[in-house]
Design a protein around this motif. Structure first.
Motif, PDB file in Angstrom:
ATOM      1  N   PHE A 148      22.034   7.000  22.279  1.00 41.12           N
ATOM      2  CA  PHE A 148      20.664   7.326  21.896  1.00 41.12           C
ATOM      3  C   PHE A 148      19.677   6.437  22.638  1.00 41.12           C
ATOM      4  N   LEU A 149      19.978   5.165  22.762  1.00 38.17           N
ATOM      5  CA  LEU A 149      19.085   4.233  23.451  1.00 38.17           C
ATOM      6  C   LEU A 149      18.896   4.641  24.906  1.00 38.17           C
ATOM      7  N   HIS A 172      10.049   5.366  12.177  1.00 39.25           N
ATOM      8  CA  HIS A 172      11.217   4.621  11.702  1.00 39.25           C
ATOM      9  C   HIS A 172      12.211   4.278  12.813  1.00 39.25           C
ATOM     10  N   ILE A 173      11.730   3.650  13.872  1.00 39.24           N
ATOM     11  CA  ILE A 173      12.602   3.341  14.997  1.00 39.24           C
ATOM     12  C   ILE A 173      13.754   2.429  14.587  1.00 39.24           C
ATOM     13  N   ARG A 174      13.556   1.601  13.556  1.00 44.52           N
ATOM     14  CA  ARG A 174      14.612   0.685  13.133  1.00 44.52           C
ATOM     15  C   ARG A 174      15.769   1.416  12.440  1.00 44.52           C
ATOM     16  N   ASP A 175      15.567   2.667  12.071  1.00 47.06           N
ATOM     17  CA  ASP A 175      16.665   3.450  11.503  1.00 47.06           C
ATOM     18  C   ASP A 175      17.633   3.921  12.579  1.00 47.06           C
ATOM     19  N   PHE A 176      17.235   3.810  13.840  1.00 48.80           N
ATOM     20  CA  PHE A 176      18.044   4.345  14.929  1.00 48.80           C
ATOM     21  C   PHE A 176      18.600   3.267  15.857  1.00 48.80           C
ATOM     22  N   LEU A 177      17.967   2.107  15.864  1.00 56.68           N
ATOM     23  CA  LEU A 177      18.391   1.059  16.785  1.00 56.68           C
ATOM     24  C   LEU A 177      18.644  -0.247  16.041  1.00 56.68           C
ATOM     25  N   GLU A 179      18.724  -4.428  15.919  1.00 53.21           N
ATOM     26  CA  GLU A 179      17.714  -5.379  16.371  1.00 53.21           C
ATOM     27  C   GLU A 179      17.915  -5.708  17.854  1.00 53.21           C
ATOM     28  N   GLU A 180      19.179  -5.844  18.279  1.00 52.59           N
ATOM     29  CA  GLU A 180      19.464  -6.162  19.680  1.00 52.59           C
ATOM     30  C   GLU A 180      19.067  -4.997  20.588  1.00 52.59           C
ATOM     31  N   GLU A 181      19.378  -3.778  20.158  1.00 48.34           N
ATOM     32  CA  GLU A 181      19.016  -2.608  20.952  1.00 48.34           C
ATOM     33  C   GLU A 181      17.501  -2.444  21.018  1.00 48.34           C
ATOM     34  N   LEU A 182      16.841  -2.677  19.897  1.00 47.78           N
ATOM     35  CA  LEU A 182      15.389  -2.545  19.863  1.00 47.78           C
ATOM     36  C   LEU A 182      14.731  -3.575  20.785  1.00 47.78           C
TER      37      LEU A 182
END
Length: 224
Positions: A148-149, A172-177, A179-182
């Motif tokens: 997804f990233l 809600h980007i944090r629902d998909f990534l 913390e490291e990916e974000l």
């Protein structure tokens, strides 16, 4: 200087340098209305957001992208392909013009021959546009697999290159990534000059050092 403002009188964020902004909307009704505003292309008569560049109003719809559905990251959207065709026409105007003329001559010749084989009258379109050639050739971006990233990054990168997008709104980007990916994702966006506006319904438990958080509570009162 570039600033993004939220209305009515909710708050302003400076985006001269790319930023990560989390906009928390605790009022469910306003959350729906705000996302509906984004989904419908930032209607000017509603005006929940405005963009100013060097003190002058700029069209926010041209600079922004709303990712309404993270499961539908279609890089071959109509807007992307139209932007691609426009770019190619500008860059290869002479070559494309000659190719279209040749195709037009051959098509006209073939159609004239076909008309002779039918008793009924047939009409021929007067001209072929360059866009028609792109569509006949099925010109589009090759879809790629990946996480997804990776797909999300590619989706935004292409939108940036084709349409000059510098603001990306997402729910809600944090629902998909993770913390490291974000963190990795934000570095990529900042490198490309893109600010990310993450829309939430509750304040995040963890924020990044440079993350800006704007909250509007259930009574529609902005909180610092």
């Amino acid at each position: 200087m570039k600033t993004l403002s939220f209305h009515p009188k909710i708050g302003t964020c400076e985006l001269t340098n790319p930023q990560f902004l989390t906009f928390v909307i605790e009022n469910k009704n306003f959350y729906w209305r705000f996302c509906d505003y984004l989904y419908n292309g930032f209607p000017e008569h509603i005006g929940y957001c405005s963009l100013d560049v060097d003190g002058k109003a700029a069209p926010i719809d041209d600079a922004s992208l709303f990712v309404a559905n993270p499961w539908d990251l279609d890089i071959n959207s109509k807007s992307n392909l139209n932007a691609l065709y426009k770019l190619l026409k500008k860059s290869y105007f002479h070559e494309l013009g000659e190719a279209v003329d040749q195709i037009q001559k051959e098509l006209t010749k073939i159609c004239q021959e076909i008309k002779l084989d039918f008793d009924g009258d047939l009409s021929i379109q007067d001209s072929i546009r360059v866009d028609d050639v792109f569509k006949l050739g099925g010109l589009q971006f090759a879809e790629g697999d990946g996480t997804f990233l990776e797909r999300f990054t590619r989706y935004i990168t292409i939108s940036k290159e084709l349409r000059g997008v510098c603001l990306v709104f997402v729910n809600h980007i944090r629902d998909f990534l993770s913390e490291e990916e974000l963190e990795s994702f934000l570095k990529e966006l900042q490198y490309r000059g893109v600010s990310l506006i993450n829309i939430e319904t509750s304040a995040p438990t963890h924020t990044f050092p440079d993350e800006k958080v704007l909250i509007i509570d259930s009574d529609l009162c902005p909180l610092s």
